[in-house]
Motif scaffolding. Structure first.
Motif, mmCIF file in Angstrom:
data_model
loop_
_atom_site.group_PDB
_atom_site.id
_atom_site.type_symbol
_atom_site.label_atom_id
_atom_site.label_comp_id
_atom_site.label_asym_id
_atom_site.label_seq_id
_atom_site.Cartn_x
_atom_site.Cartn_y
_atom_site.Cartn_z
ATOM 1 N N TYR A 185 0.835 -1.206 0.000
ATOM 2 C CA TYR A 185 0.000 0.000 0.000
ATOM 3 C C TYR A 185 0.875 1.264 0.000
ATOM 4 N N GLU A 186 1.901 1.236 0.849
ATOM 5 C CA GLU A 186 2.779 2.415 0.928
ATOM 6 C C GLU A 186 3.470 2.675 -0.407
ATOM 7 N N ASP A 225 -4.193 5.530 -7.077
ATOM 8 C CA ASP A 225 -5.411 5.533 -6.263
ATOM 9 C C ASP A 225 -6.485 4.583 -6.804
ATOM 10 N N ILE A 253 -7.961 1.921 -1.384
ATOM 11 C CA ILE A 253 -7.643 1.832 -2.821
ATOM 12 C C ILE A 253 -8.685 0.929 -3.476
ATOM 13 N N LYS A 257 1.054 4.371 -2.673
ATOM 14 C CA LYS A 257 0.914 5.784 -2.274
ATOM 15 C C LYS A 257 2.098 6.617 -2.783
#
Ligand code: F6P
Length: 328
Positions: free
Chosen positions: A91-92, A100, A123, A95
């Motif tokens: 996830y990081e 998105d 997301i 980002k």
């Protein structure tokens, strides 16, 4: 709740590859670019998310791939993604790239991961069914199935020539870990005398009686198509059992294996991959999130990812009956 506007979309392929995945990647990327989104390719499925192996794609990145088997984004099974800590790192990385929205092309295992990920993080994920096995609910066809069946049919037709010349019994194994659709469709398409699938218990005595009875009638050419995931252990297992019961039978086996996963996608696979890829982006933009895009009765159908994960398709009684009647 007001849905967030999507601006940057990542696309990945995961699980076993399937012919038509490239056509789907192309459709996702070109549709996203058409609507002014930034598009990113993620290498080797969830592994690329975990390792931050992500790159921006333009229209030329997907040129000249619609006709190619395999997947330009490669595919893998990522063990770190099974753990919450692994998903957090993934996830990081998304980002960091500003991504998105995600499009995941794969089978039910891949949707399982997507489902967990979208529950934990903000997301939205869209799944496209890409597997030769066709074992996903919510769609009549999966990307790659038609090509795999056509490959199996072409191979079995060749086997039939030599089988017929020698009056032999042939047991041909096709792919399908838990699902017998390739066996059912290729068996019907090649006029197989018997089709063995994991969804139905095979009555071995019935099979042996039918083969012995045909032997007596001097109908010596018999084709049995068996799924690799069949309860008797695929072609090897079935041939061993048949030889024990009919020692005189001249039995040969062929295991078609991974040739069924490769090769240029058929027209049908290119067409459904393009259509599904286009609708994946439409879904993300319209706020229809965390669904699998399928086609049922030639219309788009959106199935929540958790249902695409759990529900396996039911083998139709009609097809089973047709297979039986036409082989009699
Ligand atoms: O992708 C589906 C499938 O081809 C199954 O039919 C088969 O059992 C499995 O993948 C084989 O996977 P692998 O290539 O990892 O051995």
């Amino acid at each position: 709740m007001i849905k967030k506007k999507i601006t940057k979309v990542g696309v990945l392929t995961s699980g076993g590859d399937a012919p038509g995945m490239n056509a789907a990647i192309r459709a996702v990327v070109r549709t996203g670019l058409y609507y002014g989104l930034d598009m990113y390719g993620i290498m080797r499925g969830y592994s690329g998310m975990y390792e931050n192996d992500i790159f921006q794609m333009d229209s030329r990145s997907v040129a000249n791939i619609i006709q190619r088997g395999g997947t330009i984004l490669k595919t893998a099974r990522c063990k770190e993604f099974y753990q919450p800590e692994g998903r957090k790192i993934a996830y990081e990385n998304l980002k960091k790239n500003g991504i998105d929205g995600l499009v995941i092309i794969g089978g039910d295992g891949s949707f399982n991961g997507a489902q967990k990920f979208s529950n934990e993080f903000d997301i939205p994920c869209i799944g496209l069914p890409g597997t030769i096995d066709k074992d996903i609910a919510g769609t009549d066809f999966t990307i790659g199935f038609d090509t795999a069946v056509n490959t199996a049919i072409r191979a079995i037709d060749k086997i039939r020539d030599t089988m017929d010349a020698h009056d032999r019994l042939f047991i041909v194994e096709v792919m399908g870990r838990d699902a017998g659709y390739i066996a059912l469709h290729s068996g019907i398409g090649t006029g197989a005398e018997h089709i063995l699938i994991p969804e139905r218990r095979t009555n071995l005595d019935e099979l042996v009686n039918s083969l012995s009875e045909k032997e007596k009638r001097k109908k010596l050419v018999n084709l049995v198509v068996v799924t690799e995931g069949d309860e008797y252990g695929g072609a090897e297992g079935v041939s061993k059992l048949v030889k024990e019961k009919i020692p005189n039978a001249d039995v040969r086996i062929a295991i078609l294996g991974h040739i069924q996963r490769g090769g240029a996608p058929t027209a049908m696979d290119r067409y459904i991959a393009s259509r599904m890829g286009y609708h994946a982006i439409e879904c993300l933009m319209e706020g229809t999130h965390n669904v699998m895009v399928g086609i049922v009765d030639n219309k788009m159908k959106y199935t929540p990812l958790n249902k695409a994960v759990k529900a396996k398709q039911q083998v139709s009684e009609e097809w089973l009956k047709i297979a039986k009647v036409l082989a009699s």
